[in-house]
Design a protein around this motif. Structure first.
Motif: not given
Lengths: 114, 113
Positions: B22, B24, B71-73
């Motif tokens: 993950r 971000n 989601q700025t991911s």
């Protein structure tokens, strides 16, 4: 094409000594970067060159670190005097122009200050 | 100023299992996003990048990532990992390619036989 060349691969020095690292970027790459990677952390930018001019050196500790890129090709990063907290891997990267193409990194120089 | 958060410092996974790493980011403008891999005692190698267009980006070694603006991911995925995928993975961001890459702290992927 040949990659980004760095030397030496490893260096051990005592605190207060000086040290220099050398980088030869990919031929034709106008932009050159020096990053510092402390163990367990991501690389942190020290300095960015565009040809032989400095674009960004805001995070370079200028009281002890210096860098130059003569003739817009090879670059040298120097530390004088070294401190224990300078122990890190120093990565050189180059790109054609900015981030659009991504950067090509060298294998780095691992510096240990004792 | 841009910043990158990699939510997991270490991810152990069994061989042939799927994995997601993950990432971000924060930025006030349009971004370029990158994933790099670092094998022991080596420099960083580009896995994939997002510049614009399709939000699903495919890279080398079977990896892919999906850009999610809301989601700025920019999470990295692989459907089936191999022992050789054991390495450190770094997410990085640049403002439209005009600023130097800012890296996250990295995620150590350990593939277990």
């Amino acid at each position: 094409e040949a990659g980004v060349a760095q030397s030496p691969r490893y260096k051990i020095i005592e605190k207060r000594q000086s040290v220099a690292f050398w980088c030869n970027p990919i031929s034709g790459h106008a932009t050159l970067y020096w990053y510092q990677q402390i163990l367990g952390q991501g690389p942190k930018l020290l300095i960015q060159f565009q040809n032989n001019g400095v674009v960004d050196d805001s995070q370079l500790p200028k009281d002890r670190f210096s860098a130059e890129r003569l003739k817009g090709v090879d670059s040298t990063l120097k530390i004088q005097p070294a401190k224990l907290e300078d122990s890190a891997v120093y990565l050189c990267a180059s790109s054609l122009s900015g981030g659009y193409y991504g950067y090509t990194f060298g294998s780095g120089t691992r510096l240990t200050v004792v | 100023a841009q910043s990158v958060t990699q939510l997991d410092s270490q991810v152990p996974v069994f061989e042939e299992a799927p994995v997601e790493l993950r990432c971000n980011y924060s930025s006030s403008v349009s971004v370029y996003l990158f994933w790099y891999v670092q094998y022991p005692n080596q420099g960083l190698q580009l896995l994939l990048k997002y510049l614009s267009g399709s939000t699903l980006v495919k890279g080398i070694n079977g990896f892919e990532a999906e850009f999610n603006k809301s989601q700025t991911s920019f999470h990295l995925r692989k459907p089936s990992v191999h022992i050789s995928d054991t390495a450190e993975y770094f997410c990085a961001v640049s403002d439209n390619g005009n600023t130097p890459l800012v890296f996250g702290k990295g995620t150590r992927l350990s593939v277990i036989a």
